[in-house]
Motif scaffolding. Sequence first.
Motif, short mmCIF file in Angstrom:
data_model
loop_
_atom_site.label_atom_id
_atom_site.label_comp_id
_atom_site.label_asym_id
_atom_site.label_seq_id
_atom_site.Cartn_x
_atom_site.Cartn_y
_atom_site.Cartn_z
N PHE A 226 -37.31 -88.03 21.71
CA PHE A 226 -38.25 -86.82 21.94
C PHE A 226 -37.61 -85.60 21.69
O PHE A 226 -36.91 -85.17 22.58
CB PHE A 226 -38.60 -87.01 23.42
CG PHE A 226 -39.40 -85.99 24.04
CD1 PHE A 226 -40.53 -85.34 23.32
CD2 PHE A 226 -39.30 -85.23 25.17
CE1 PHE A 226 -41.32 -84.26 23.45
CE2 PHE A 226 -40.07 -84.14 25.63
CZ PHE A 226 -41.03 -83.78 24.85
N SER A 232 -44.14 -79.90 21.67
CA SER A 232 -44.77 -81.04 22.49
C SER A 232 -45.97 -81.19 22.37
O SER A 232 -46.68 -82.17 22.76
CB SER A 232 -44.47 -80.84 23.94
OG SER A 232 -44.76 -79.41 24.40
N GLU A 234 -47.76 -81.54 19.27
CA GLU A 234 -48.02 -82.45 18.22
C GLU A 234 -46.61 -82.93 17.96
O GLU A 234 -45.50 -82.45 17.31
CB GLU A 234 -48.19 -81.78 16.95
CG GLU A 234 -48.69 -82.86 15.93
CD GLU A 234 -49.24 -82.28 14.58
OE1 GLU A 234 -49.77 -82.91 13.86
OE2 GLU A 234 -49.12 -81.06 14.56
N PRO A 235 -46.05 -84.13 18.71
CA PRO A 235 -44.64 -84.61 18.83
C PRO A 235 -44.23 -85.10 17.38
O PRO A 235 -44.94 -85.41 16.53
CB PRO A 235 -44.93 -85.76 19.82
CG PRO A 235 -46.02 -86.29 19.92
CD PRO A 235 -46.99 -85.06 19.59
N TRP A 269 -49.55 -88.16 20.66
CA TRP A 269 -49.15 -88.95 21.81
C TRP A 269 -49.61 -90.11 22.09
O TRP A 269 -49.12 -91.13 22.75
CB TRP A 269 -49.33 -88.08 23.04
CG TRP A 269 -48.30 -86.65 23.16
CD1 TRP A 269 -48.83 -85.43 23.06
CD2 TRP A 269 -47.05 -86.74 23.39
NE1 TRP A 269 -47.51 -84.63 23.14
CE2 TRP A 269 -46.45 -85.53 23.24
CE3 TRP A 269 -46.09 -87.92 23.53
CZ2 TRP A 269 -45.23 -85.16 23.63
CZ3 TRP A 269 -44.70 -87.59 23.99
CH2 TRP A 269 -44.34 -86.20 23.79
N GLU A 270 -50.79 -90.43 21.49
CA GLU A 270 -51.53 -91.65 21.93
C GLU A 270 -50.68 -92.99 21.06
O GLU A 270 -50.71 -93.87 21.47
CB GLU A 270 -52.98 -91.62 21.23
CG GLU A 270 -53.07 -91.39 19.67
CD GLU A 270 -53.10 -89.86 19.29
OE1 GLU A 270 -53.08 -89.70 17.99
OE2 GLU A 270 -52.89 -88.99 20.23
N ILE A 272 -47.48 -92.72 20.84
CA ILE A 272 -46.31 -93.05 21.72
C ILE A 272 -46.60 -93.78 22.79
O ILE A 272 -46.00 -94.75 23.35
CB ILE A 272 -45.59 -91.71 22.04
CG1 ILE A 272 -45.27 -91.14 20.73
CG2 ILE A 272 -44.64 -91.72 23.08
CD1 ILE A 272 -44.78 -89.44 20.84
N VAL A 273 -47.88 -93.41 23.46
CA VAL A 273 -48.52 -94.21 24.64
C VAL A 273 -48.55 -95.74 24.26
O VAL A 273 -48.21 -96.67 25.01
CB VAL A 273 -49.76 -93.72 25.01
CG1 VAL A 273 -50.27 -94.50 26.09
CG2 VAL A 273 -49.46 -92.15 25.78
N LEU A 304 -42.52 -84.43 30.27
CA LEU A 304 -42.86 -85.81 30.50
C LEU A 304 -43.29 -86.56 31.61
O LEU A 304 -44.25 -87.28 31.65
CB LEU A 304 -41.59 -86.67 29.91
CG LEU A 304 -41.20 -86.66 28.42
CD1 LEU A 304 -39.90 -87.30 28.05
CD2 LEU A 304 -42.22 -86.82 27.33
N ALA A 309 -50.46 -87.40 29.42
CA ALA A 309 -50.50 -88.65 28.30
C ALA A 309 -49.14 -89.36 28.57
O ALA A 309 -48.97 -90.68 28.16
CB ALA A 309 -50.40 -87.98 26.76
N THR A 310 -48.10 -88.65 29.08
CA THR A 310 -46.61 -89.32 29.10
C THR A 310 -46.35 -90.00 30.66
O THR A 310 -45.31 -90.58 30.71
CB THR A 310 -45.64 -88.40 28.67
OG1 THR A 310 -45.70 -87.31 29.37
CG2 THR A 310 -45.76 -88.28 27.14
#
Length: 356
Positions: A226, A232, A234-235, A269-270, A272-273, A304, A309-310
């Motif tokens: 990360f 954060s 747009e990772p 993030w989706e 990463i999820v 986080l 989302a995280t």
Amino acid sequence: MSRIWRPISGVVFAAGLLSTACSGGDGGGGADDASPARGGSGSSQVLVENCVGEKITFKAPPGKIVTSNAAGLEILLRLGAGPKVIGTGFPPAKGALPADLADQAAKVPVLGRTVIPKEKLLGSGADAYIETFRPTRGAHVGPRPEEFKAAGIQVVQLRSTACAAEQSGPRKDLSAVTEDIERMGTLTGTSERAREIVAGMQKTLNTVGERVAAVPEGQRPTYFVFDFDAGSKEPTAVCGKQVANAVITLAGARNIFRDCDADYMKTGWEDIVDKNPDWIQLAVRNRGSEKADDKAFDEAERFLKSFPATRGLTAVKEDKFLRIRSERTTTPGVANAETVERIARTLYPDKFEDVR
């Protein structure tokens, strides 16, 4: 995933702001990446190969060197070539280097707190400019090839990072990093010291390899770097072609973005999820003190744990975080091997009970 991107603060920086990778050096053919030229008896010429097969010839080992950032500077300091360095950009922050190296680094003139201004670089009097990251195609904020040539400066790239885009497939070992160290040793006449450094790194990697080798690939924990400083909203995905992928792989983990065919990419993030990593590295740039670093790590962890989302990720719920600075993972150097061991010890503590 979308466009290729590089983080912009600290040692890992926006490639588009750097000087061009091409130099005005004389061409050479059939040479190793960095080797004495095949000339007459007593020849002191050195040939260096950059990205895309570009060959650079030095009539003698350069005596005045400028480094684009702290990664190249640290390698030269470890090699004992510090007296040859007459300037740097992106200098190492306080606490980033061991005390003996920090004292040496403090004597190196800082030509730019970030990217070295074009006029300062061209007027530095350098013979060689060590470039860690290549600029994005079409970006010419720094000197152009003809300007480097007119100033008598030849550009030498750290291929492990500058040439990442050209490599085929994901990076699974640190051979490109150790080759960079050996190339810098040849360039500066410190090959013996370079071999010692590489041997020390290999000893560390062998120790880790022996302990994680028996873990089946499918059972190795998944791992997400990360890059908090990269943003954060747009990772950033640290992809398979980046040095960090080798660090993670050698430590016995699986980078969740190992199949991403780049060094860096923006993601969502989706994604990463969906991948739901087992471990998360809180990667922040050196802030100049342990207290400031801890504060940044705390901020990354709080994000986080609070971001919708995280906060449901396995690693977040189970507090499986590693606090490791970005530079130790994503830029080339001795710290890469040290980070391999640190990650492995965290993920497999029972396998290191007999090793201090």
